[in-house]
Design a protein around this motif. Structure first.
Motif, PDB file in Angstrom:
ATOM      1  N   TRP A   1       2.040   4.691   8.658  1.00 26.11           N
ATOM      2  CA  TRP A   1       2.663   6.018   8.786  1.00 26.11           C
ATOM      3  C   TRP A   1       4.036   5.953   8.132  1.00 26.11           C
ATOM      4  O   TRP A   1       5.046   5.710   8.777  1.00 26.11           O
ATOM      5  CB  TRP A   1       2.753   6.404  10.260  1.00 26.11           C
ATOM      6  CG  TRP A   1       1.410   6.549  10.909  1.00 26.11           C
ATOM      7  CD1 TRP A   1       0.750   5.633  11.672  1.00 26.11           C
ATOM      8  CD2 TRP A   1       0.540   7.690  10.814  1.00 26.11           C
ATOM      9  NE1 TRP A   1      -0.461   6.129  12.079  1.00 26.11           N
ATOM     10  CE2 TRP A   1      -0.630   7.383  11.568  1.00 26.11           C
ATOM     11  CE3 TRP A   1       0.623   8.924  10.175  1.00 26.11           C
ATOM     12  CZ2 TRP A   1      -1.685   8.276  11.692  1.00 26.11           C
ATOM     13  CZ3 TRP A   1      -0.440   9.808  10.302  1.00 26.11           C
ATOM     14  CH2 TRP A   1      -1.569   9.485  11.056  1.00 26.11           C
ATOM     15  N   VAL A   2       4.050   6.136   6.819  1.00 29.07           N
ATOM     16  CA  VAL A   2       5.249   5.895   6.013  1.00 29.07           C
ATOM     17  C   VAL A   2       6.097   7.161   5.946  1.00 29.07           C
ATOM     18  O   VAL A   2       5.638   8.198   5.445  1.00 29.07           O
ATOM     19  CB  VAL A   2       4.869   5.441   4.594  1.00 29.07           C
ATOM     20  CG1 VAL A   2       6.116   5.207   3.759  1.00 29.07           C
ATOM     21  CG2 VAL A   2       4.011   4.181   4.651  1.00 29.07           C
ATOM     22  N   PRO A   3       7.348   7.095   6.411  1.00 26.11           N
ATOM     23  CA  PRO A   3       8.205   8.282   6.324  1.00 26.11           C
ATOM     24  C   PRO A   3       8.563   8.595   4.868  1.00 26.11           C
ATOM     25  O   PRO A   3       9.123   7.755   4.162  1.00 26.11           O
ATOM     26  CB  PRO A   3       9.459   7.890   7.118  1.00 26.11           C
ATOM     27  CG  PRO A   3       9.062   6.692   7.926  1.00 26.11           C
ATOM     28  CD  PRO A   3       8.026   5.991   7.113  1.00 26.11           C
ATOM     29  N   MET A   4       8.239   9.803   4.438  1.00 26.55           N
ATOM     30  CA  MET A   4       8.743  10.273   3.158  1.00 26.55           C
ATOM     31  C   MET A   4      10.217  10.650   3.337  1.00 26.55           C
ATOM     32  O   MET A   4      11.062  10.287   2.532  1.00 26.55           O
ATOM     33  CB  MET A   4       7.932  11.463   2.683  1.00 26.55           C
ATOM     34  CG  MET A   4       6.446  11.148   2.522  1.00 26.55           C
ATOM     35  SD  MET A   4       5.449  12.608   2.145  1.00 26.55           S
ATOM     36  CE  MET A   4       5.846  12.863   0.405  1.00 26.55           C
ATOM     37  N   ASP A   5      10.490  11.404   4.370  1.00 28.46           N
ATOM     38  CA  ASP A   5      11.848  11.668   4.829  1.00 28.46           C
ATOM     39  C   ASP A   5      11.739  11.890   6.323  1.00 28.46           C
ATOM     40  O   ASP A   5      10.755  11.496   6.955  1.00 28.46           O
ATOM     41  CB  ASP A   5      12.491  12.844   4.064  1.00 28.46           C
ATOM     42  CG  ASP A   5      11.804  14.182   4.300  1.00 28.46           C
ATOM     43  OD1 ASP A   5      10.820  14.242   5.084  1.00 28.46           O
ATOM     44  OD2 ASP A   5      12.236  15.192   3.707  1.00 28.46           O
ATOM     45  N   ASP A   6      12.723  12.542   6.929  1.00 34.03           N
ATOM     46  CA  ASP A   6      12.706  12.707   8.382  1.00 34.03           C
ATOM     47  C   ASP A   6      11.613  13.650   8.859  1.00 34.03           C
ATOM     48  O   ASP A   6      11.215  13.591  10.031  1.00 34.03           O
ATOM     49  CB  ASP A   6      14.061  13.232   8.868  1.00 34.03           C
ATOM     50  CG  ASP A   6      15.180  12.226   8.697  1.00 34.03           C
ATOM     51  OD1 ASP A   6      14.883  11.026   8.533  1.00 34.03           O
ATOM     52  OD2 ASP A   6      16.361  12.648   8.724  1.00 34.03           O
ATOM     53  N   THR A   7      11.103  14.526   7.996  1.00 35.60           N
ATOM     54  CA  THR A   7      10.177  15.567   8.445  1.00 35.60           C
ATOM     55  C   THR A   7       8.862  15.600   7.661  1.00 35.60           C
ATOM     56  O   THR A   7       8.103  16.555   7.782  1.00 35.60           O
ATOM     57  CB  THR A   7      10.849  16.951   8.374  1.00 35.60           C
ATOM     58  OG1 THR A   7      11.278  17.212   7.022  1.00 35.60           O
ATOM     59  CG2 THR A   7      12.040  17.027   9.310  1.00 35.60           C
ATOM     60  N   HIS A   8       8.591  14.574   6.861  1.00 34.61           N
ATOM     61  CA  HIS A   8       7.330  14.465   6.132  1.00 34.61           C
ATOM     62  C   HIS A   8       6.866  13.005   6.182  1.00 34.61           C
ATOM     63  O   HIS A   8       7.680  12.087   6.008  1.00 34.61           O
ATOM     64  CB  HIS A   8       7.473  14.890   4.671  1.00 34.61           C
ATOM     65  CG  HIS A   8       7.851  16.316   4.479  1.00 34.61           C
ATOM     66  ND1 HIS A   8       9.153  16.759   4.621  1.00 34.61           N
ATOM     67  CD2 HIS A   8       7.102  17.408   4.155  1.00 34.61           C
ATOM     68  CE1 HIS A   8       9.194  18.063   4.390  1.00 34.61           C
ATOM     69  NE2 HIS A   8       7.973  18.476   4.107  1.00 34.61           N
ATOM     70  N   THR A   9       5.575  12.817   6.388  1.00 32.13           N
ATOM     71  CA  THR A   9       5.013  11.481   6.545  1.00 32.13           C
ATOM     72  C   THR A   9       3.780  11.339   5.663  1.00 32.13           C
ATOM     73  O   THR A   9       2.949  12.247   5.609  1.00 32.13           O
ATOM     74  CB  THR A   9       4.606  11.236   8.007  1.00 32.13           C
ATOM     75  OG1 THR A   9       5.750  11.423   8.860  1.00 32.13           O
ATOM     76  CG2 THR A   9       4.048   9.833   8.209  1.00 32.13           C
ATOM     77  N   MET A  10       3.668  10.207   4.966  1.00 34.34           N
ATOM     78  CA  MET A  10       2.460   9.906   4.216  1.00 34.34           C
ATOM     79  C   MET A  10       1.676   8.841   4.977  1.00 34.34           C
ATOM     80  O   MET A  10       2.195   7.756   5.246  1.00 34.34           O
ATOM     81  CB  MET A  10       2.786   9.410   2.809  1.00 34.34           C
ATOM     82  CG  MET A  10       1.567   9.327   1.906  1.00 34.34           C
ATOM     83  SD  MET A  10       0.843  10.943   1.496  1.00 34.34           S
ATOM     84  CE  MET A  10       1.998  11.507   0.228  1.00 34.34           C
ATOM     85  N   ALA A  11       0.457   9.179   5.346  1.00 32.40           N
ATOM     86  CA  ALA A  11      -0.414   8.234   6.038  1.00 32.40           C
ATOM     87  C   ALA A  11      -1.281   7.527   5.014  1.00 32.40           C
ATOM     88  O   ALA A  11      -2.090   8.156   4.332  1.00 32.40           O
ATOM     89  CB  ALA A  11      -1.282   8.960   7.059  1.00 32.40           C
ATOM     90  N   PHE A  12      -1.100   6.224   4.878  1.00 31.69           N
ATOM     91  CA  PHE A  12      -1.925   5.414   4.001  1.00 31.69           C
ATOM     92  C   PHE A  12      -2.909   4.612   4.844  1.00 31.69           C
ATOM     93  O   PHE A  12      -2.527   4.013   5.858  1.00 31.69           O
ATOM     94  CB  PHE A  12      -1.068   4.442   3.182  1.00 31.69           C
ATOM     95  CG  PHE A  12      -0.227   5.101   2.140  1.00 31.69           C
ATOM     96  CD1 PHE A  12      -0.799   5.603   0.981  1.00 31.69           C
ATOM     97  CD2 PHE A  12       1.148   5.220   2.298  1.00 31.69           C
ATOM     98  CE1 PHE A  12      -0.023   6.210   0.000  1.00 31.69           C
ATOM     99  CE2 PHE A  12       1.933   5.815   1.328  1.00 31.69           C
ATOM    100  CZ  PHE A  12       1.348   6.318   0.181  1.00 31.69           C
ATOM    101  N   HIS A  13      -4.173   4.602   4.419  1.00 37.72           N
ATOM    102  CA  HIS A  13      -5.216   3.839   5.092  1.00 37.72           C
ATOM    103  C   HIS A  13      -5.738   2.786   4.125  1.00 37.72           C
ATOM    104  O   HIS A  13      -5.914   3.049   2.939  1.00 37.72           O
ATOM    105  CB  HIS A  13      -6.388   4.735   5.499  1.00 37.72           C
ATOM    106  CG  HIS A  13      -6.024   5.794   6.495  1.00 37.72           C
ATOM    107  ND1 HIS A  13      -6.711   5.954   7.670  1.00 37.72           N
ATOM    108  CD2 HIS A  13      -5.063   6.736   6.502  1.00 37.72           C
ATOM    109  CE1 HIS A  13      -6.187   6.964   8.354  1.00 37.72           C
ATOM    110  NE2 HIS A  13      -5.192   7.446   7.651  1.00 37.72           N
TER     111      HIS A  13
END
Length: 442
Positions: free
Chosen positions: A263-275
């Motif tokens: 669950w990688v934070p793009m910034d404080d309010t957006h997250t990129m989930a990598f599987h």
């Protein structure tokens, strides 16, 4: 609940924040390997609140660089990816994959000025179908986490991604909260809808599991347990949090399941989930389509077309703006507990409904939140120890501790939950005696 100060500390990830500095101690995945082709267009990467660009050179080397040209700050997104380097279109300055300036055509012949200018680039590697970068303070990066399938002889991995428009922590916390599965995902189901003797049936028969939680050298582990058809047996769901933002969820059969979610934070309010998972272990259809959906199917959600915007990648069609396409008639029919289109959309809708960053001073936590509480404490303690004393966070220099497995298993009621599963949780061990069909969709 958390205090306002603790909530700010644990959620904010920009450079110079306690949590942001903690995450920069680790390698961080930032793209799918298939997103970068040789001589591809520059890809905008928002990572921990900073703007980067990614390319793959002509010979196939992935590169992560600062966005702006070191000359006068023009965005290198407009640059030309060509012949083993990237050329700024403003004045033609060209940089190779290491950031060295190799051509400065607007300077006089004989000038050595190009030898004094660099485009900042960062250590990059590929593993598990993902591209990773180290953007932290060490001159020599720490070792990569040694997830077991990263060393597959055939090099195959299954990887995919999706974006959540919310803070990274509320997205991650859904993965370490097992009791929601019995409601959000299968709340409409009756026990007889699931195969007899399956994990899914045990879940539906008892939707209020009990818990044991343990601090580990990689983060924290929980075991959620409930009766498995009799008083003599218990169905256990094992799952892990691994520093700084990984989870291994409890679906499937313990001993046969290998995968990670980042669950990688793009910034404080957006997250990129990598599987990422072993390529040879793709998920198959569950025993009961009525009550379950596999993780692979759940992530095969319809996506909007990717755009070149900083937040334009891997956005699912079901969004806050369209109420995540909820079907109230379906919800009322009893065929769906939520009226939402599957596991991934259900999780997405709930975590995004909390807002960009949830105010955790308003929470009322119960016994089912014990793993959530433990993980928060571990994160806050590690971030504060790094900030106050420079203490290296857990697992940074111990790549082997990431060799873990998660999943479900039935144990005798008097068995020790950790001793009885030591071999099943260990990576790299085959267990042909286990039947993955036992999960029945759970």
């Amino acid at each position: 609940m958390l205090s306002h100060a603790d909530n700010e500390t644990i959620c904010r990830v920009g450079k110079g924040t306690p949590m942001g500095d903690l995450m920069r101690q680790y390698w961080v995945p930032f793209a799918l390997a298939k997103e970068l082709e040789p001589d591809c267009d520059p890809l905008r990467i928002m990572l921990l609140g900073e703007r980067f660009l990614a390319i793959r050179t002509t010979s196939g080397t992935p590169v992560l660089m600062d966005e702006t040209c070191p000359h006068r700050g023009a965005s290198m997104w407009y640059a030309r990816n060509e012949n083993e380097g990237i050329r700024c279109v403003y004045h033609g300055w060209k940089f190779d994959g290491t950031g060295a300036c190799v051509d400065m055509p607007n300077e006089p012949v004989g000038s050595n000025f190009k030898d004094k200018v660099r485009l900042p680039t960062y250590p990059v590697t590929e593993a598990g179908g993902l591209v990773w970068a180290y953007i932290g303070p060490r001159h020599t990066p720490p070792p990569m986490p040694s997830f077991e399938w990263f060393d597959n002889p055939d090099g195959t991995s299954a990887s995919w991604a999706f974006q959540r428009e919310c803070n990274w922590l509320q997205a991650l916390e859904g993965d370490i909260d097992t009791s929601h599965f019995g409601f959000l995902h299968v709340g409409h189901a009756d026990p007889e809808d699931a195969p007899e003797g399956s994990f899914l049936r045990y879940t539906i028969e008892d939707r209020a599991p009990r818990y044991k939680v343990l601090d580990t050298e990689f983060g924290a582990t929980y075991g959620a347990y409930r009766p498995a058809g009799s008083e003599e047996s218990l169905y256990w769901r094992f799952a892990h949090f691994l520093f700084p933002f990984y989870t291994m969820v409890p679906t499937g059969v313990l001993g046969t399941k290998s995968q990670l979610r980042a669950w990688v934070p793009m910034d404080d309010t957006h997250t990129m989930a990598f599987h990422s998972a072993p390529g040879a272990r793709r998920y198959t259809a569950p025993a009961s389509q009525k009550v379950g959906i596999t993780e692979r199917e759940a992530t095969a959600t319809e996506f909007l077309p990717n755009t070149s915007d900083w937040f334009g990648r891997f956005r699912i069609t079901a969004r806050v703006e369209n109420d995540h396409l909820i079907d109230r008639a379906l919800q009322r029919s009893g065929e769906s507990y939520t009226g939402l289109a599957g596991v991934n959309v259900e999780d997405q809708a709930i975590t995004e409904s909390m807002g960009p960053i949830f105010d955790r001073t308003r929470e009322h936590l119960g016994s089912s939140d014990i793993m959530v509480i433990r993980v928060r404490r571990r994160l806050l303690a590690a971030a504060r120890a790094l900030a106050a004393e420079g203490t290296v966070p857990p697992a940074v220099d111990a790549p082997a501790v990431y060799q873990q497995r998660s999943g479900g298993i039935v144990l005798p009621a008097d068995a020790d939950w950790m001793e009885a599963t030591a071999e099943l949780r260990k990576a790299g061990v085959e267990h042909p005696e286990l039947d993955p069909a036992l999960a029945g969709g759970a």
